[in-house]
Design an enzyme around this catalytic site. Structure first.
Site, PDB file in Angstrom:
ATOM      1  N   LYS A  58       0.833  -1.216   0.000  1.00  0.00           N
ATOM      2  CA  LYS A  58       0.000   0.000   0.000  1.00  0.00           C
ATOM      3  C   LYS A  58       0.864   1.260   0.000  1.00  0.00           C
ATOM      4  CE  LYS A  58      -2.219  -0.786   3.880  1.00  0.00           C
ATOM      5  NZ  LYS A  58      -1.559  -2.026   4.339  1.00  0.00           N
ATOM      6  N   ARG A  88      -9.203   1.082   9.602  1.00  0.00           N
ATOM      7  CA  ARG A  88      -8.670  -0.240   9.943  1.00  0.00           C
ATOM      8  C   ARG A  88      -9.771  -1.145  10.505  1.00  0.00           C
ATOM      9  NH1 ARG A  88      -3.073   0.450   9.369  1.00  0.00           N
ATOM     10  NH2 ARG A  88      -1.868  -0.992  10.593  1.00  0.00           N
ATOM     11  N   ARG A 133      12.077  -7.097   3.467  1.00  0.00           N
ATOM     12  CA  ARG A 133      12.095  -5.652   3.739  1.00  0.00           C
ATOM     13  C   ARG A 133      13.088  -5.357   4.874  1.00  0.00           C
ATOM     14  NH1 ARG A 133       6.317  -2.790   4.389  1.00  0.00           N
ATOM     15  NH2 ARG A 133       6.361  -3.012   6.626  1.00  0.00           N
ATOM     16  N   ARG A 178      11.717  -1.094  11.102  1.00  0.00           N
ATOM     17  CA  ARG A 178      10.654  -0.645  11.999  1.00  0.00           C
ATOM     18  C   ARG A 178      10.565  -1.564  13.209  1.00  0.00           C
ATOM     19  NH1 ARG A 178       5.447   0.118   8.247  1.00  0.00           N
ATOM     20  NH2 ARG A 178       4.564  -0.862  10.092  1.00  0.00           N
ATOM     21  N   ARG A 182      -0.044  -8.544  13.427  1.00  0.00           N
ATOM     22  CA  ARG A 182      -0.699  -7.532  12.591  1.00  0.00           C
ATOM     23  C   ARG A 182      -1.559  -8.202  11.515  1.00  0.00           C
ATOM     24  NH1 ARG A 182       4.484  -4.825  10.905  1.00  0.00           N
ATOM     25  NH2 ARG A 182       3.287  -3.502   9.525  1.00  0.00           N
TER      26      ARG A 182
HETATM   27  P1  AMP Z   1       1.083   0.536   9.474  1.00  0.00           P
HETATM   28  O1  AMP Z   1       2.300   1.336   9.146  1.00  0.00           O
HETATM   29  O2  AMP Z   1      -0.125   0.974   8.699  1.00  0.00           O
HETATM   30  O3  AMP Z   1       1.312  -0.947   9.385  1.00  0.00           O
HETATM   31  O4  AMP Z   1       0.719   0.839  11.006  1.00  0.00           O
HETATM   32  C1  AMP Z   1       1.637   0.542  12.044  1.00  0.00           C
HETATM   33  C2  AMP Z   1       0.916   0.512  13.376  1.00  0.00           C
HETATM   34  O5  AMP Z   1       0.309   1.777  13.638  1.00  0.00           O
HETATM   35  C3  AMP Z   1      -0.240  -0.486  13.458  1.00  0.00           C
HETATM   36  O6  AMP Z   1       0.217  -1.777  13.776  1.00  0.00           O
HETATM   37  C4  AMP Z   1      -1.075   0.127  14.575  1.00  0.00           C
HETATM   38  O7  AMP Z   1      -0.505  -0.088  15.838  1.00  0.00           O
HETATM   39  C5  AMP Z   1      -0.956   1.605  14.283  1.00  0.00           C
HETATM   40  N1  AMP Z   1      -2.017   2.071  13.342  1.00  0.00           N
HETATM   41  C6  AMP Z   1      -1.845   2.565  12.079  1.00  0.00           C
HETATM   42  N2  AMP Z   1      -3.033   2.889  11.521  1.00  0.00           N
HETATM   43  C7  AMP Z   1      -3.976   2.582  12.443  1.00  0.00           C
HETATM   44  C8  AMP Z   1      -5.399   2.671  12.474  1.00  0.00           C
HETATM   45  N3  AMP Z   1      -6.101   3.126  11.413  1.00  0.00           N
HETATM   46  N4  AMP Z   1      -6.043   2.258  13.608  1.00  0.00           N
HETATM   47  C9  AMP Z   1      -5.365   1.792  14.666  1.00  0.00           C
HETATM   48  N5  AMP Z   1      -4.043   1.666  14.708  1.00  0.00           N
HETATM   49  C10 AMP Z   1      -3.328   2.067  13.615  1.00  0.00           C
END
Ligand code: AMP
Length: 193
Positions: free
Chosen positions: A13, A88, A127, A139, A150
């Site tokens: 994404k 989400r 990655r 990360r 996740r």
């Molecule tokens: P991502 O980079 O999108 O994988 O997000 C990394 C982390 O940020 C996730 O595992 C959540 O802990 C938090 N996070 C990101 N977007 C959301 C969301 N829309 N709702 C809740 N937690 C989020």
């Protein structure tokens, strides 16, 4: 143009959003990036989110919805934006619908990248290797344990968004396992239609 990119972690994404920024002049709004920036800056939101994110859990809806609501008011979002990593959950999607309606905004498309989960684990391991090879720091949540968590979060809480948007007639699904260029072409075809 206002878009949502939907797909599990590691589906590409972020990469596709960046390409849309370059080609269509949209702003990428990644809630993950925004939250990571808040953690780094040590803001109130960041302090609340840090431990939750490192475990691979979801940050509370209130925090995330608030962050997005403020961000889309900013001037650079006037031409459009891509939501990456938000909504989400179905409650977040409902909150987003209300928020957009109150601002007189409409979504143009919800694009779903469909992928094979086992292949995703391999992608994430790659990655991490590439980041380390390039001298960077992976990360904090890019480790197999958090990543699987996740994925489970995605399956349980985010995957229901596919039917939520399909029922509204807004969902466009495509094969996220294709090469990045092919996925980009497919996204452009959807946006042109
Ligand atoms: P991502 O980079 O999108 O994988 O997000 C990394 C982390 O940020 C996730 O595992 C959540 O802990 C938090 N996070 C990101 N977007 C959301 C969301 N829309 N709702 C809740 N937690 C989020």
């Amino acid at each position: 143009m206002r878009l949502i990119l939907l797909g599990p972690p590691g589906a590409g994404k972020g990469t596709q959003a960046q390409r849309l920024v370059e080609r269509h002049g949209l702003v990428q709004l990644s809630t993950g990036d925004m939250l990571r920036a808040a953690v780094k800056a040590g803001t109130e939101v960041g302090l609340k989110a840090k431990a939750v994110m490192e475990r691979g859990d979801l940050v509370s809806d209130d925090i995330v919805v608030g962050v997005v609501a403020d961000r889309i008011e900013e001037a650079d979002c006037a031409r459009g934006f891509i939501l990456d990593g938000f909504p989400r959950t179905v409650p977040q999607a409902e909150a987003l619908a209300k928020m957009l309606q109150s601002k007189g905004m409409k979504l143009d498309a919800v694009i779903e990248l469909k992928v094979d989960e086992e292949a995703l684990v391999a992608r994430i391991e790659n990655r991490v290797r590439e980041t380390i090879a390039a001298g960077g720091t992976p990360r904090a949540d890019d480790n197999p344990e958090s990543f699987r968590k996740r994925l489970v979060e995605y399956r349980e809480k985010t995957a229901p968004l596919s039917s939520y948007y399909a029922e509204k007639g807004e969902l466009k699904s495509l094969d996220g396992m294709a090469s990045m260029d092919v996925v980009s072409q497919q996204i452009d075809a959807i946006l042109a239609s």
